[in-house]
Design an enzyme around this catalytic site. Structure first.
Site, PDB file in Angstrom:
ATOM      1  N   LYS A  19       0.801  -1.236   0.000  1.00 33.79           N
ATOM      2  CA  LYS A  19       0.000   0.000   0.000  1.00 33.79           C
ATOM      3  C   LYS A  19       0.833   1.285   0.000  1.00 33.79           C
ATOM      4  O   LYS A  19       0.395   2.293  -0.542  1.00 33.79           O
ATOM      5  CB  LYS A  19      -0.950   0.008   1.202  1.00 33.79           C
ATOM      6  CG  LYS A  19      -2.129  -0.936   1.067  1.00 33.79           C
ATOM      7  CD  LYS A  19      -2.989  -0.835   2.315  1.00 33.79           C
ATOM      8  CE  LYS A  19      -4.370  -1.420   2.096  1.00 33.79           C
ATOM      9  NZ  LYS A  19      -5.275  -1.133   3.202  1.00 33.79           N
TER      10      LYS A  19
ATOM     11  N   TYR B 124     -13.212  -7.881  11.294  1.00 36.70           N
ATOM     12  CA  TYR B 124     -14.410  -8.522  10.741  1.00 36.70           C
ATOM     13  C   TYR B 124     -14.359 -10.040  10.826  1.00 36.70           C
ATOM     14  O   TYR B 124     -15.272 -10.730  10.372  1.00 36.70           O
ATOM     15  CB  TYR B 124     -14.676  -8.057   9.303  1.00 36.70           C
ATOM     16  CG  TYR B 124     -13.555  -8.316   8.338  1.00 36.70           C
ATOM     17  CD1 TYR B 124     -12.668  -7.299   8.005  1.00 36.70           C
ATOM     18  CD2 TYR B 124     -13.383  -9.560   7.753  1.00 36.70           C
ATOM     19  CE1 TYR B 124     -11.636  -7.529   7.116  1.00 36.70           C
ATOM     20  CE2 TYR B 124     -12.365  -9.798   6.863  1.00 36.70           C
ATOM     21  CZ  TYR B 124     -11.487  -8.783   6.550  1.00 36.70           C
ATOM     22  OH  TYR B 124     -10.459  -9.015   5.673  1.00 36.70           O
TER      23      TYR B 124
ATOM     24  N   ASP C 282     -10.286   3.450   2.192  1.00 35.25           N
ATOM     25  CA  ASP C 282     -10.523   2.819   3.502  1.00 35.25           C
ATOM     26  C   ASP C 282     -11.272   3.750   4.461  1.00 35.25           C
ATOM     27  O   ASP C 282     -12.266   3.359   5.072  1.00 35.25           O
ATOM     28  CB  ASP C 282      -9.199   2.391   4.155  1.00 35.25           C
ATOM     29  CG  ASP C 282      -8.594   1.165   3.492  1.00 35.25           C
ATOM     30  OD1 ASP C 282      -9.355   0.373   2.913  1.00 35.25           O
ATOM     31  OD2 ASP C 282      -7.363   1.004   3.566  1.00 35.25           O
TER      32      ASP C 282
END
Ligand code: ATR
Length: 303
Positions: free
Chosen positions: A71, A246, A107
């Site tokens: 990233k 999650y 994000d």
């Protein structure tokens, strides 16, 4: 799925990439709208990142997602950066416009959008506590500070933002960097412990866990949330609790919050939110968020 002569290829570059839920989510979205796109995971090792980025142009791909560990490194290989990606210092989405590659970071905005959809929360004038100082915390912090009211361009500023982290110096460093970038609100850094956080939690409107605590098999232990066990009891009944974790779908933190009757926002929401914004950047069409959420949920259950 039918691959034809005009099918467009989108992908995700990561190392590892096998656990990604994005192909399930994005392909379900393309299918539900009858769009001729296909989304494929690519295991790209660091030494091959440059060649992989060049392939976006060479193969005429509309874009890709970028994930760990690329990233930050991908930035120098792109032609331009959007404001959020610049503020965060990381890119999760690349858009190819006639060979010109622009990096975005969806994000934080994806987090805010799904938070608003799931709970109705609007950061304007609110007291927000973010736990963590890693990449996820950076994205959330940037979006909360950068929230623009599209109509009058005025900042929809929160009243107060606090970052708490186990390694205090990391929180301090993050806060210093962002306070130089976003001068109209001074973010505060505190230790992630009961003594420092307790009094602040009592007044919080939103608590976000942006650490990996509570992740299945993660640093926080097998789904446990030891360092966060004092949090929920200190929050007022009006607080919203959000967890970026999650897996499991309902973390210990979220379970406790729901038991107390607080409004919650689960990590799957943020995942779907960032994916929906990426979808919209590549296609120019509104993302079918409910289809994407269901597909991500089903893919997660199969893991
Ligand atoms: P990401 O990019 O996903 O945010 P990261 O940069 O590794 O990942 O950051 C993980 C975050 O979780 C950090 O804020 C980390 O705290 P430190 O900066 O002190 O390492 C936090 N974290 C992970 N495990 C933790 C634990 N057991 N207790 C407290 N904080 C933890």
């Amino acid at each position: 799925m039918k691959i034809k002569g005009k099918t467009k290829l989108i992908g995700i570059f990561g190392d590892p990439v096998a656990q990604t839920l994005s192909p399930a989510m994005q392909n379900a979205a393309f299918e539900s709208l009858g769009m001729d796109f296909v989304y494929v995971p690519f295991h790209v090792r660091p030494a091959e990142l440059k060649a992989a980025v060049e392939a976006i142009r060479a193969l005429g791909m509309p874009g890709v997602n970028i994930t760990i560990p690329h990233k930050e490194k991908v930035i120098e290989l792109l032609d331009g950066l959007d404001e959020d990606a610049r503020a965060v210092g990381a890119v999760n989405t690349v858009v190819n416009r006639e060979g010109k590659l622009t990096g975005y970071n969806t994000d934080g905005e994806g987090f805010l959008r799904s938070l608003a959809e799931d709970t109705g929360f609007n950061p304007q004038g609110k007291k927000i506590i973010i736990l963590g100082a890693g990449g996820a915390a950076r994205g959330i912090l940037a979006s909360v500070l950068n929230k623009k009211n599209k109509k009058n361009k005025k900042n929809k500023k929160p009243a107060r933002v606090i970052v708490a982290n186990r390694t205090f110096e990391r929180a301090e460093g993050l806060v210093k960097e962002f306070n130089e970038k976003f001068k109209d609100l001074q973010v505060e850094a505190v230790e992630l412990d009961e003594e420092a956080l307790g009094p602040l939690l009592k007044e919080a409107d939103l608590l976000v866990n942006a650490t990996s605590i509570g992740m299945e098999g993660g640093q926080g232990g097998q789904g446990g949330h030891g360092p966060l066990s004092f949090i929920i009891e200190k929050l007022p009944g009006s607080a919203v609790v959000s967890d970026i974790v999650y897996k499991p779908i309902v973390t210990e933190l979220i379970r406790e919050a729901e038991q107390k009757g607080l409004t919650t926002h689960r990590g799957l929401g943020m995942l779907v939110g960032q994916g929906a914004l990426s979808f919209e950047l590549w296609t120019g069409q509104k993302a079918p968020v409910h289809v994407m959420r269901q597909a991500a949920f089903e893919a997660l259950e199969l893991q």
